[in-house]
Design a protein around this motif. Structure first.
Motif, PDB file in Angstrom:
ATOM      1  N   ILE A 217       0.906  -1.261   0.036  1.00  0.00           N
ATOM      2  CA  ILE A 217       0.055  -0.014  -0.044  1.00  0.00           C
ATOM      3  C   ILE A 217       0.804   1.374   0.069  1.00  0.00           C
ATOM      4  N   GLU A 218       0.498   2.265  -0.803  1.00  0.00           N
ATOM      5  CA  GLU A 218       1.317   3.277  -0.725  1.00  0.00           C
ATOM      6  C   GLU A 218       0.703   4.257  -1.667  1.00  0.00           C
ATOM      7  N   HIS A 219       0.878   5.732  -1.179  1.00  0.00           N
ATOM      8  CA  HIS A 219       0.441   6.846  -2.010  1.00  0.00           C
ATOM      9  C   HIS A 219       1.314   7.537  -2.624  1.00  0.00           C
ATOM     10  N   ASP A 220       2.729   7.303  -2.544  1.00  0.00           N
ATOM     11  CA  ASP A 220       3.585   7.904  -3.274  1.00  0.00           C
ATOM     12  C   ASP A 220       3.629   7.065  -4.787  1.00  0.00           C
ATOM     13  N   MET A 221       3.266   7.980  -5.666  1.00  0.00           N
ATOM     14  CA  MET A 221       2.806   7.317  -6.905  1.00  0.00           C
ATOM     15  C   MET A 221       4.110   6.998  -7.907  1.00  0.00           C
ATOM     16  N   LYS A 222       5.155   7.745  -7.636  1.00  0.00           N
ATOM     17  CA  LYS A 222       6.453   7.441  -8.269  1.00  0.00           C
ATOM     18  C   LYS A 222       7.048   6.208  -7.794  1.00  0.00           C
ATOM     19  N   LEU A 223       6.991   6.033  -6.566  1.00  0.00           N
ATOM     20  CA  LEU A 223       7.443   4.798  -5.953  1.00  0.00           C
ATOM     21  C   LEU A 223       6.660   3.679  -6.427  1.00  0.00           C
ATOM     22  N   VAL A 224       5.123   3.576  -6.394  1.00  0.00           N
ATOM     23  CA  VAL A 224       4.250   2.669  -6.948  1.00  0.00           C
ATOM     24  C   VAL A 224       4.555   2.126  -8.317  1.00  0.00           C
ATOM     25  N   MET A 225       4.630   3.267  -9.368  1.00  0.00           N
ATOM     26  CA  MET A 225       4.783   2.978 -10.729  1.00  0.00           C
ATOM     27  C   MET A 225       6.218   2.597 -11.133  1.00  0.00           C
ATOM     28  N   GLY A 226       6.974   2.973 -10.144  1.00  0.00           N
ATOM     29  CA  GLY A 226       8.444   2.608 -10.544  1.00  0.00           C
ATOM     30  C   GLY A 226       8.836   1.165  -9.982  1.00  0.00           C
ATOM     31  N   ILE A 227       8.032   0.540  -9.126  1.00  0.00           N
ATOM     32  CA  ILE A 227       8.559  -0.813  -8.569  1.00  0.00           C
ATOM     33  C   ILE A 227       7.381  -1.848  -8.842  1.00  0.00           C
ATOM     34  N   CYS A 228       6.201  -1.335  -8.607  1.00  0.00           N
ATOM     35  CA  CYS A 228       5.191  -2.305  -9.030  1.00  0.00           C
ATOM     36  C   CYS A 228       4.897  -3.030 -10.195  1.00  0.00           C
ATOM     37  N   GLU A 229       4.603  -4.346 -10.380  1.00  0.00           N
ATOM     38  CA  GLU A 229       4.335  -4.856 -11.888  1.00  0.00           C
ATOM     39  C   GLU A 229       3.102  -4.971 -12.187  1.00  0.00           C
ATOM     40  N   ARG A 230       1.975  -5.051 -11.117  1.00  0.00           N
ATOM     41  CA  ARG A 230       0.667  -4.769 -11.192  1.00  0.00           C
ATOM     42  C   ARG A 230       0.014  -4.188 -10.188  1.00  0.00           C
ATOM     43  N   LEU A 231      -1.151  -3.429 -10.408  1.00  0.00           N
ATOM     44  CA  LEU A 231      -1.608  -2.670  -9.287  1.00  0.00           C
ATOM     45  C   LEU A 231      -3.092  -3.013  -9.261  1.00  0.00           C
ATOM     46  N   TYR A 232      -3.568  -2.775  -7.988  1.00  0.00           N
ATOM     47  CA  TYR A 232      -5.188  -2.756  -7.733  1.00  0.00           C
ATOM     48  C   TYR A 232      -5.626  -1.663  -7.144  1.00  0.00           C
ATOM     49  N   VAL A 233      -6.724  -0.907  -7.861  1.00  0.00           N
ATOM     50  CA  VAL A 233      -7.050   0.298  -7.350  1.00  0.00           C
ATOM     51  C   VAL A 233      -8.461   0.201  -6.756  1.00  0.00           C
ATOM     52  N   LEU A 234      -8.501   0.522  -5.224  1.00  0.00           N
ATOM     53  CA  LEU A 234      -9.620   0.421  -4.399  1.00  0.00           C
ATOM     54  C   LEU A 234     -10.315   1.941  -4.425  1.00  0.00           C
ATOM     55  N   ASN A 235     -11.772   1.675  -4.320  1.00  0.00           N
ATOM     56  CA  ASN A 235     -12.364   3.229  -4.468  1.00  0.00           C
ATOM     57  C   ASN A 235     -13.738   2.931  -3.617  1.00  0.00           C
ATOM     58  N   TYR A 236     -14.096   3.211  -2.606  1.00  0.00           N
ATOM     59  CA  TYR A 236     -15.269   2.845  -1.589  1.00  0.00           C
ATOM     60  C   TYR A 236     -15.339   1.521  -1.387  1.00  0.00           C
ATOM     61  N   GLY A 237     -14.375   0.862  -1.233  1.00  0.00           N
ATOM     62  CA  GLY A 237     -14.276  -0.641  -0.617  1.00  0.00           C
ATOM     63  C   GLY A 237     -14.292  -1.548  -1.843  1.00  0.00           C
ATOM     64  N   ARG A 238     -14.395  -1.066  -3.136  1.00  0.00           N
ATOM     65  CA  ARG A 238     -14.475  -1.892  -4.281  1.00  0.00           C
ATOM     66  C   ARG A 238     -13.220  -2.016  -5.343  1.00  0.00           C
ATOM     67  N   VAL A 239     -12.926  -2.853  -5.991  1.00  0.00           N
ATOM     68  CA  VAL A 239     -11.869  -2.734  -7.141  1.00  0.00           C
ATOM     69  C   VAL A 239     -12.544  -1.740  -8.212  1.00  0.00           C
ATOM     70  N   LEU A 240     -11.812  -0.754  -8.174  1.00  0.00           N
ATOM     71  CA  LEU A 240     -12.059   0.261  -9.333  1.00  0.00           C
ATOM     72  C   LEU A 240     -11.562  -0.305 -10.845  1.00  0.00           C
ATOM     73  N   ALA A 241     -10.369  -0.680 -10.642  1.00  0.00           N
ATOM     74  CA  ALA A 241      -9.438  -1.050 -11.966  1.00  0.00           C
ATOM     75  C   ALA A 241      -8.352  -1.743 -11.321  1.00  0.00           C
ATOM     76  N   SER A 242      -7.681  -2.677 -12.126  1.00  0.00           N
ATOM     77  CA  SER A 242      -6.448  -3.394 -12.021  1.00  0.00           C
ATOM     78  C   SER A 242      -5.577  -3.708 -13.213  1.00  0.00           C
ATOM     79  N   GLY A 243      -4.534  -3.897 -13.342  1.00  0.00           N
ATOM     80  CA  GLY A 243      -3.608  -3.773 -14.478  1.00  0.00           C
ATOM     81  C   GLY A 243      -2.324  -3.450 -14.248  1.00  0.00           C
ATOM     82  N   VAL A 244      -1.288  -3.311 -15.024  1.00  0.00           N
ATOM     83  CA  VAL A 244       0.037  -2.825 -14.993  1.00  0.00           C
ATOM     84  C   VAL A 244       0.040  -1.574 -14.998  1.00  0.00           C
ATOM     85  N   PRO A 245       1.029  -0.792 -14.403  1.00  0.00           N
ATOM     86  CA  PRO A 245       1.260   0.583 -13.873  1.00  0.00           C
ATOM     87  C   PRO A 245       0.654   1.114 -15.216  1.00  0.00           C
ATOM     88  N   GLU A 246       1.071   1.065 -16.554  1.00  0.00           N
ATOM     89  CA  GLU A 246       0.862   1.832 -17.712  1.00  0.00           C
ATOM     90  C   GLU A 246      -0.765   1.764 -18.025  1.00  0.00           C
TER      91      GLU A 246
END
Length: 267
Positions: A217-246
């Motif tokens: 879990i991280e709010h620093d987007m440069k860190l997240v985008m620079g190191i993570c292979e995939r992302l899950y995005v939560l909004n209001y307790g639900r998955v809003l989107a998932s996929g690679v950083p690009e």
């Protein structure tokens, strides 16, 4: 995505607090060796997800399946944090939870208690086995602290460490439990840019060195985008989107709900 086998699978995970669904029908999977980010606005439910995965909260619906250290498949919804720690899940917290009145070394030793190879009477009677085990533990502690550049601080109280080193010590303590899945809750919180850069390098290093799967879990987007292979995005307790950083940084729903103008800086 990694071709390795699943290590964690979450199906329709939900939790209700006083009639309010904090997390609703969450689906997620992690494969062995992946480094995956969990992002979203404040209050989206990220730490609540971590609390369910680590046994702090018991889900009110859904299922968490974990492939433990021995490859055994377990449904872990109702396991305690201590039970999950034994089978290979360790975590850090958004707010540092070190034992401030204990030394750096003792903070690490506490996490190794399940790996001790002695009986209570060995400790009481100070047997040969006890001293041999003490030496093994001491060597493990020193080796871990050396990896994190903290070997010269082993006898200092953890509360006396600078903030960035306390963050490192908390990760070090989590690794001392010998996990296969490491949950990092905002590890860069409160760090300056240089400390954050060093943290990125450290996370990448420990994943390889310890053969870990990491959910971050991280709010620093440069860190997240620079190191993570995939992302899950939560909004209001639900998955809003998932996929690679690009994909995530160009997703219009994610930009609207979370990234906003910051998306331009990530392009």
């Amino acid at each position: 995505m990694s071709d390795e086998k699943l290590i964690l699978q979450v199906n329709d995970l939900s939790i209700v607090f006083g009639g309010l669904k904090a997390v609703s029908e969450l689906n997620m999977e992690l494969r062995k060796g992946e480094l995956v980010g969990l992002i979203g606005p404040n209050g989206a439910g990220k730490t609540t997800v971590f609390n369910m995965l680590s046994g702090v909260y018991t889900p009110t619906g859904g299922q968490i399946t974990f492939w433990d250290k021995n490859g055994k498949v377990q449904v872990v919804n109702k396991k305690t944090p201590a039970q999950l720690n034994l089978i290979g899940i360790a975590r850090t917290f958004q707010n540092i939870r070190l034992f401030g009145n204990l030394t750096v070394s003792d903070n690490i030793r506490i996490a190794m208690h399940s790996q001790r190879n002695v009986k209570p009477w060995d400790a009481v009677f100070r047997t040969k086995k006890f001293f041999e085990d003490e030496e093994v533990m001491s060597l493990k502690v020193r080796n871990l602290l050396k990896l994190f550049g903290l070997e010269k601080k082993e006898n200092e109280l953890s509360s006396n460490l600078p903030y960035g080193e306390q963050r490192k010590l908390e990760i070090c303590r989590a690794l001392a439990a010998n996990p296969t899945l490491l949950l990092l809750d905002e590890p860069a919180a409160g760090m300056n840019p240089q400390e954050t850069k060093e943290l990125m390098e450290l996370i990448a290093f420990i994943r390889k060195e310890f053969n870990l799967t990491i959910l971050l879990i991280e709010h620093d987007m440069k860190l997240v985008m620079g190191i993570c292979e995939r992302l899950y995005v939560l909004n209001y307790g639900r998955v809003l989107a998932s996929g690679v950083p690009e994909e995530i940084k160009s997703n219009p729903d994610v930009i609207k709900a979370y990234l906003g103008s910051e998306a331009e800086n990530l392009a």
